[in-house]
Design an enzyme around this catalytic site. Structure first.
Site, PDB file in Angstrom:
ATOM      1  N   THR A 121      40.185 -23.896  49.858  1.00  0.00           N
ATOM      2  CA  THR A 121      39.839 -24.532  51.133  1.00  0.00           C
ATOM      3  C   THR A 121      38.933 -25.744  50.957  1.00  0.00           C
ATOM      4  O   THR A 121      38.338 -25.970  49.907  1.00  0.00           O
ATOM      5  CB  THR A 121      39.153 -23.520  52.077  1.00  0.00           C
ATOM      6  N   ASP A 122      38.831 -26.511  52.038  1.00  0.00           N
ATOM      7  CA  ASP A 122      37.963 -27.688  52.061  1.00  0.00           C
ATOM      8  C   ASP A 122      36.703 -27.386  52.871  1.00  0.00           C
ATOM      9  O   ASP A 122      36.480 -26.235  53.278  1.00  0.00           O
ATOM     10  CB  ASP A 122      38.723 -28.898  52.622  1.00  0.00           C
ATOM     11  N   ALA A 123      35.890 -28.395  53.131  1.00  0.00           N
ATOM     12  CA  ALA A 123      34.631 -28.206  53.852  1.00  0.00           C
ATOM     13  C   ALA A 123      34.842 -27.721  55.283  1.00  0.00           C
ATOM     14  O   ALA A 123      33.949 -27.123  55.880  1.00  0.00           O
ATOM     15  CB  ALA A 123      33.829 -29.507  53.846  1.00  0.00           C
TER      16      ALA A 123
END
Length: 148
Positions: free
Chosen positions: A14-16
């Protein structure tokens, strides 16, 4: 049935914003590709380590329909298709709880590993393509009968 691969989304995917990072979707698709090769009795170590032929990806695209989050249980279906004597394409459908969340395509070309020039697909890949095509067509016929 088309080949399917089960995968749980991990935090590292996942990303931020907490959703699967766009480039990681292609990595997950590639995992499904590798699993389908192995399921067809293709030795992955031989296939990827010092091969006489290679299958680089020359095109890739992903359409995102819904976000994917940590913990989501993904079901990736893939359908490879021969599109020439020296190339094939794989279509991927990614689902969470039977909902289509993404679709992807990778296009591969067969090359001689030494000269880097195009060459015809080897027999083991043609067999893999044919097996998966027949399985996918059979699933589509069964699905169409269920609708009627």
């Amino acid at each position: 049935m088309p080949f399917t691969y089960n995968r749980t989304v991990r935090f590292q995917d996942t990303d931020a914003a907490g959703v699967v990072y766009f480039a990681n979707v292609l990595g997950i698709c590639h995992e499904a590709y590798e699993e389908s090769l192995e399921a067809s009795s293709i030795n992955l170590k031989d296939f990827f380590t010092n091969p006489s032929v290679g299958f680089p990806i020359v095109h890739a695209s992903v359409d995102f329909l819904r976000p994917m989050f940590v913990g989501d249980k993904l079901l990736i279906s893939l359908i490879p298709q021969k599109i020439g004597v020296d190339k094939f394409e794989i279509t991927y459908e990614i689902r969470v709880d039977e909902v289509l969340v993404a679709k992807a395509i990778t296009r591969h070309v067969c090359i001689d590993a030494s000269s880097r020039s195009k060459q015809e697909l080897p027999e083991e890949i043609i067999e893999w393509l044919e097996t998966n095509r027949r399985d996918a067509e059979g699933a589509e016929r069964r699905k169409s009968r269920e609708i009627m």
